[in-house]
Every structure is written in C-alpha cells, then in structure tokens.
Design a protein around this motif. Structure first.
Motif, mmCIF file in Angstrom:
data_model
loop_
_atom_site.group_PDB
_atom_site.id
_atom_site.type_symbol
_atom_site.label_atom_id
_atom_site.label_comp_id
_atom_site.label_asym_id
_atom_site.label_seq_id
_atom_site.Cartn_x
_atom_site.Cartn_y
_atom_site.Cartn_z
ATOM 1 N N ARG A 83 -60.842 58.750 132.255
ATOM 2 C CA ARG A 83 -61.429 59.777 133.124
ATOM 3 C C ARG A 83 -61.028 59.575 134.579
ATOM 4 N NH1 ARG A 83 -67.636 60.340 132.210
ATOM 5 N NH2 ARG A 83 -67.264 62.214 133.471
ATOM 6 N N MET A 84 -60.815 58.333 134.980
ATOM 7 C CA MET A 84 -60.288 58.086 136.328
ATOM 8 C C MET A 84 -58.870 58.641 136.460
ATOM 9 S SD MET A 84 -61.455 54.207 137.262
ATOM 10 C CE MET A 84 -63.156 53.677 137.241
ATOM 11 N N ARG A 85 -58.061 58.430 135.437
ATOM 12 C CA ARG A 85 -56.672 58.924 135.459
ATOM 13 C C ARG A 85 -56.622 60.442 135.596
ATOM 14 N NH1 ARG A 85 -53.914 56.852 130.160
ATOM 15 N NH2 ARG A 85 -52.048 57.725 131.094
ATOM 16 N N SER A 86 -57.579 61.132 135.001
ATOM 17 C CA SER A 86 -57.589 62.593 135.064
ATOM 18 C C SER A 86 -58.425 63.124 136.227
ATOM 19 C CB SER A 86 -58.133 63.158 133.754
ATOM 20 O OG SER A 86 -59.464 62.714 133.525
ATOM 21 N N ASN A 87 -58.839 62.208 137.136
ATOM 22 C CA ASN A 87 -59.602 62.568 138.340
ATOM 23 C C ASN A 87 -60.990 63.137 138.036
ATOM 24 O OD1 ASN A 87 -57.732 61.793 140.391
ATOM 25 N ND2 ASN A 87 -56.495 63.596 139.899
ATOM 26 N N GLU A 88 -61.530 62.843 136.848
ATOM 27 C CA GLU A 88 -62.914 63.224 136.556
ATOM 28 C C GLU A 88 -63.890 62.264 137.221
ATOM 29 O OE1 GLU A 88 -63.993 64.114 132.456
ATOM 30 O OE2 GLU A 88 -61.858 64.190 131.976
ATOM 31 N N LEU A 89 -63.468 61.020 137.374
ATOM 32 C CA LEU A 89 -64.283 59.990 138.012
ATOM 33 C C LEU A 89 -63.480 59.314 139.102
ATOM 34 C CD1 LEU A 89 -65.892 58.188 134.918
ATOM 35 C CD2 LEU A 89 -67.017 59.815 136.442
ATOM 36 N N ALA A 90 -64.173 58.840 140.114
ATOM 37 C CA ALA A 90 -63.525 58.068 141.177
ATOM 38 C C ALA A 90 -63.747 56.582 140.925
ATOM 39 C CB ALA A 90 -64.102 58.451 142.536
#
Length: 366
Positions: A83-90
């Motif tokens: 999810r970090m890779r897809s910018n859903e999470l920082a």
C-alpha cells in the motif's frame, strides 16, 4: 488466517530450517538499513520496493523450508508495504517500528527454535492478528492502530507525538459507530457460546451480573467499555483447540500454558478497534490476581483496573457453575457463591460485597 502454527512453532525439516535461518541472517541487516534510510527520505519508493521484495522473499523461503508459521507474520507487513508502494499509505516512524518489531520477533523465534526452546511467550498470534488488522487501516487511523499494536505486544506504549483528538462534531457519528461495534462484539460472543450447549445463555448472564455489580458499587467503571469486555474477554479461546476449553477435567501443563495466552489475544483484537482501549485493558487483566499470582503479567492489586476485577469475579462464577453442571448438583449456585467468597487471594475484596448484593437480589427476585 491460519493461526494454529503460531501458538507453538515447530521445526519440521532441520536442514531446511538452517537454510531459512541463514537467509534471514542475510536479509535482516538489509531491512534495518533500508528502514533507517527511509526515516530520512520517507517518500523514496525505490527503498520501499526493496523492502517489499525482501519480505516477499522471506515469505517465499518460509514456504519452501516448511515453516508455515512465518507466513502470517510476513503477510501483514507485505500488505502495508504494498500500500505504501501504491501511495495509499505514507511511510511513518510508527510503521517502521511495527516492521522492526515483526523482524525482531521473527529472529527471536528462529533463535529459540534453533536452541530447541519454545517461542510461546513471544505473542506471535497477537502480533499476526494485529498486523492483519493494521494492514487494512486507513491513513487517518493507521498510526493509532500501530501504537496499540506495539503496546499490546510489548507492554510499552511508544513515546512518539501525541495523537490528534477527534472534535465534538463527530460525537453523534462516533456513538453510532460504537453501537455498531457492540453489536459486532455481541455476535462474536454468541459464536463462541454456540460451541457448546453448556455455554447457552452465558453471555447474557455474565453481562447482567457485571453491569449490576458495577451499578451496585456506584458505576465506577464505564458500562459501555465493560459490556465490550464481557463480550470479548474469552474470544481468544477460539484460537485454541476446542478440547482445551471445553474440557471439564484438569488440563496438563502444556495445555494450561496455551490457555494462558487467550487474554492477550482477546485484548489484541479489541485494541485494534478505535475507542476500545479500556475494554482491552479489562480483557488482558481479567485473569490477574491481587496477590500477583495471576497471568499474563503477574500484576498486583493496585495495578489491576476495576473493570478487570469485576470481570474476574463474573467469569469465575460462571466457570464454577459450568464445572458443576455436569454433575447435576442442585446447589451449584450456592456453592459457586461460597467458592467466590472463599477466594480472597483470587478476587478483589472491594468487589465481592457488591457482587454478593446483586446475587442475593437476583435469588430473592426469582
């Protein structure tokens, strides 16, 4: 999630285990280095991708090396990094601490298994369940969930920045959400209750006794948090083999040690839900004893919250009734009351008097 293998991890193939251990020894320093670098450059997607690949490789190696208990631990971390890779999470320091905690527990487990020692004390089921829940959280709630997970697994709250408070305009929505949560908790309790005819009506009995005992003592405990704790205090039992917690006879030491993990599992699940920290504290402490001989943390009287003290009495009372019910004893309620009142080392004296008052009123009314 397959939780059984996490309770007592085992080595199936020693040669394969050694191969996995050697690979982890190589991967762990790389993971720590990448996390340190990301704290300086949190938006660096290339490093997040490298982290994802390292954990993905660890999970793949675990499958090949017949170490299935590793997979649920890694899966949650993998989802968070994805999810970090897809910018859903920082990326955040708190998430880095969760990832490091997972790595630490994995290394500790492998070290213990390499020495033919048990890893049961590492709370791996609680960590895996917490990671699964954390991986599903939205950006606004994930840091709060990370703090609760770290505190539940380690017993210590990370000393980072203060969380923002919800404003008063959200009060009505929060009350509706809380009501929905309680309905969900109640349904979980009924699922546990359905496992045995002996448990029929258990949830309602415990709830009535707990709330009335609290009311008799001046409502010192938040009744909504207490209700949640009643519903979820034994939900951790569902992760154990049924023959352990449906057994009338005495348990052997191995089974007893596994049973003793259930408060942490129930508390871990509850703490993942926003706004139920007090209930989680009651759950994790409900088998503590005033003299420090309880579990899981051997707390003394002053360290145990009032909700847990109520829950301990109510839970024990129902267990005594259950233990006697198969004998067809007509006086099991009276014997249960007598046993509670004789157990001054197990229960807090200040809560026995209001409990007795409630029982007396119930018997008179019926």
């Amino acid at each position: 999630m397959e939780i059984q293998g996490l309770q007592n991890p085992q080595v199936i193939d020693w040669n394969a285990f050694v191969d996995f251990r050697d690979g982890l020894i190589d991967s762990a320093p790389q993971i720590e280095s990448l996390l340190a670098e990301l704290k300086q450059t949190p938006e660096d997607l290339s490093r997040i991708t490298q982290l994802f690949r390292l954990f993905h490789n660890i999970k793949g190696d675990a499958g090949l090396c017949r170490l299935p208990f590793v997979i649920p631990l890694i899966h949650g971390v993998e989802t968070i990094l994805s999810r970090m890779r897809s910018n859903e999470l920082a990326f955040s320091d708190l998430l880095a601490e969760v990832i490091l905690l997972t790595l630490d527990r994995l290394e500790q487990t492998i070290e213990l298994l390499g020495d033919n020692e048990s890893a049961a004390a590492l709370a791996l089921p609680t960590l895996a369940l917490g990671l699964e829940g954390l991986s599903l959280q939205g950006p606004d709630s994930i840091d709060a969930s990370a703090i609760r997970l770290i505190e539940t697994v380690t017993g210590f709250r990370p000393g980072l920045s203060k969380l923002p408070q919800r404003d008063a305009s959200n009060a009505a929505r929060n009350n509706a959400e809380r009501h929905e949560d309680l309905n969900f908790f109640h349904q979980l309790a009924l699922q546990l209750e359905a496992r045995s005819p002996l448990f029929t009506g258990r949830t309602a009995r415990n709830l009535e006794l707990a709330l009335e005992t609290n009311r008799a003592a001046g409502s010192r405990v938040n009744p909504i948090q207490l209700e949640a704790a009643i519903y979820l205090h034994d939900i951790g039992m569902m992760f154990l083999p049924e023959n352990y917690w449906l057994k009338i006879e005495s348990l052997d030491e191995s089974a007893r040690q596994k049973i003793n993990l259930h408060p942490a599992w129930g508390a871990g699940l509850t703490a993942r839900m926003v706004g139920w920290q007090d209930a989680a504290q009651m759950i994790i402490q409900h088998h503590e004893k005033p003299n420090g001989s309880g579990y899981p943390n051997q707390l003394m009287h002053s360290e145990i919250c009032d909700g847990a003290k109520i829950l301990a009495i109510v839970d024990a009372f129902d267990s005594i009734l259950l233990r006697h019910s198969h004998r067809g004893q007509q006086r099991s309620i009276l014997r249960a009351i007598a046993e509670i009142n004789a157990s001054d080392r197990q229960f807090s004296a200040e809560w026995i008097a209001p409990f007795n008052q409630v029982i007396r009123q119930m018997l008179e009314n019926k």
